[in-house]
Design an enzyme around this catalytic site. Structure first.
Site, PDB file in Angstrom:
ATOM      1  N   GLU A   1      45.177  36.178  51.355  1.00  0.00           N
ATOM      2  CA  GLU A   1      46.520  36.660  51.674  1.00  0.00           C
ATOM      3  C   GLU A   1      46.536  37.239  53.087  1.00  0.00           C
ATOM      4  OE1 GLU A   1      48.692  38.009  47.601  1.00  0.00           O
ATOM      5  OE2 GLU A   1      47.092  39.342  48.283  1.00  0.00           O
TER       6      GLU A   1
ATOM      7  N   ASP B   1      42.308  34.636  45.855  1.00  0.00           N
ATOM      8  CA  ASP B   1      43.342  34.853  46.869  1.00  0.00           C
ATOM      9  C   ASP B   1      42.801  34.847  48.287  1.00  0.00           C
ATOM     10  OD1 ASP B   1      45.405  35.253  45.061  1.00  0.00           O
ATOM     11  OD2 ASP B   1      45.046  37.390  44.915  1.00  0.00           O
TER      12      ASP B   1
ATOM     13  N   GLU C   1      42.412  34.050  39.153  1.00  0.00           N
ATOM     14  CA  GLU C   1      43.034  33.912  40.479  1.00  0.00           C
ATOM     15  C   GLU C   1      41.999  34.142  41.585  1.00  0.00           C
ATOM     16  OE1 GLU C   1      46.628  36.035  43.038  1.00  0.00           O
ATOM     17  OE2 GLU C   1      46.794  35.874  40.860  1.00  0.00           O
TER      18      GLU C   1
ATOM     19  N   ARG D   1      41.291  45.584  37.671  1.00  0.00           N
ATOM     20  CA  ARG D   1      40.027  45.725  38.392  1.00  0.00           C
ATOM     21  C   ARG D   1      40.085  44.848  39.643  1.00  0.00           C
ATOM     22  NH1 ARG D   1      38.712  45.220  33.104  1.00  0.00           N
ATOM     23  NH2 ARG D   1      38.006  43.065  33.280  1.00  0.00           N
TER      24      ARG D   1
END
Length: 440
Positions: free
Chosen positions: A118, A116, A114, A142
């Site tokens: 955000e 991100d 992933e 982590r």
């Protein structure tokens, strides 16, 4: 003397030409081919909260008391460049999370990757925050998050946010400013994202953690909350989602497209880009896991420790001193400073009052003689008996009262917090607690 002046002018002109060339290169690199929603995306959840423009080039995601919403790319990608221009909800945005990210959690539930971006909402009058993060091979324990402020108000206009992911490097951009770079090395092992991923865009209720560690929740009196997306970009090698779980991270069919991706100027940060990134990280980054020695006594292998940055942070990875965001007006800063001065003055006044110990005055006691009343006998009076006449009670018929129908009060449904996007419920790690500086 003339030769010195001529040389100075020549060097100045050369500097301007190099700067203009670097700026032109960066600008040209962001002239990316955009696509319509139908060409590259589909609904992830709550299609009733997704509004598409008539020409299908932009889309709005809504959050209300019933649900958030989101969309997903139709394909997975073996590396890629993912970008969108986004305008965030205005006014009161506490508890709201707007995300642009890549993930493969649907295909690799226990070993997903992933990347991100955000955005974290805030109370009225306070600026939006945002964070970047990376997970590789299910390493959600982590977390590698960094948190930042912005030098503009992201709710006033559209700004471009970009994720570049190649086999060797990951770069996050805000407009044309690179804000974070992760260079792959052998020590990272499987923590570097290497499996095909989709692009997601969502808005959802993150009241439990998004604003000051969950102190402020979404206030649905201001609903609906709208995040607008346009200038959608998907570049890379598309992979069929139905076979992604059994494919490797690279494919022979992707070699040409991956080569084109790595040849894109945005995959290399220029000298001017380095200066911009240094400026951003010194001015607007307020948490970095690389400088959080409490959490990571030994920094993760991808961390590049910059002493100029490290000196700004505590051992918890948070800023030593509070820094105000530049786009906040000076009036609010003056109001805050005046409140601080008033509180300090009141505190000093209380300390002064408590330090002045006043001995109480001795009041002489007064002896008061209480006179007891004399006992005087009262004459005894016997009550006379008077016979009461016998009265027979009359029967009074009770009127027939028809029972009235009492309407049951209408019970309004309680407000429920909409659930987060489906896959977020599985692995969302707890974010860091509210910072001492109050920026979280």
């Amino acid at each position: 003397m003339d030769s010195v002046i001529s040389l100075s002018l020549f060097l100045l002109l050369l500097h301007l030409l190099i700067t203009a060339d670097a700026t032109a290169t960066a600008t040209a690199a962001f002239n990316l081919s955009t696509i319509t929603f139908k060409q590259g995306f589909s609904t992830l959840f709550s299609d009733f909260n997704i509004l598409r423009s008539p020409d299908d080039t932009s889309v709005s995601l809504l959050l209300n008391r019933y649900s958030g919403s989101g969309f997903i790319s139709s394909d997975y990608y073996n590396y890629g460049l993912f970008s969108a221009s986004i305008k965030l909800p205005a006014n009161y945005s506490a508890g709201i999370v707007v995300a642009l990210y890549t993930s493969n959690v649907d295909a690799f539930e226990k070993s997903h990757d992933e990347l991100d971006i955000e955005f974290l909402g805030n109370v009225k009058g306070k600026p939006w925050k945002f964070q970047t993060n990376m997970y590789g091979n299910g390493s959600t324990s982590r977390g590698r998050e960094e948190r930042y402020n912005l030098w503009f108000d992201p709710a006033l206009d559209f700004h471009r946010y970009t994720i570049i992911w190649t086999e060797k490097i990951i770069i996050f951009y805000v407009d044309e400013v690179p804000i974070r770079e992760i260079v792959r090395n052998e020590a990272m092992g499987s923590d570097y994202p290497s499996k095909p991923m989709s692009l997601y865009s969502t808005i959802w209720d993150g009241s439990t953690w998004a604003t000051q560690g969950g102190r402020y929740h979404v206030n649905y009196r201001f609903q609906p909350f709208t995040a607008e997306f346009k200038d959608l970009v998907l570049l890379g090698c598309p992979v069929n989602p139905s076979i992604v779980s059994i494919t490797t991270s690279t494919s022979n069919n992707c070699s040409d497209k991956i080569a084109d991706l790595e040849a894109n100027p945005l995959t290399v940060i220029t000298v001017e880009g380095r200066k911009s990134m240094r400026w951003f990280r010194r001015k607007f980054m307020y948490y970095s896991y690389c400088y959080d020695t409490v959490r990571y006594p030994i920094p993760p292998p991808e961390c590049v420790i910059v002493m100029e940055e490290q000196n700004l942070f505590k051992e918890t990875g948070r800023l030593k001193n509070i820094r105000f965001v530049q786009h906040r007006n000076h009036r609010s800063m003056r109001k805050r400073s005046s409140r601080v001065r008033r509180k300090e003055s009141l505190r000093r006044r209380k300390e002064t009052t408590l330090s002045q110990v006043v001995e109480p005055k001795k009041i002489p006691s007064v002896v008061v003689e209480v006179l007891e009343p004399k006992d005087t006998p009262s004459p005894a009076v016997e009550p006379k008996e008077t016979p009461s006449p016998a009265v027979e009670p009359k029967e009074i018929p009770s009127p027939a009262v028809e029972p009235k129908e009492i309407p049951s009060p209408a019970v309004e449904p309680k407000e429920t917090t909409p659930p987060p996007p489906p896959h977020r419920r599985r692995f969302r790690p707890a974010p860091p607690e509210a910072t001492a500086s109050g920026f979280l």
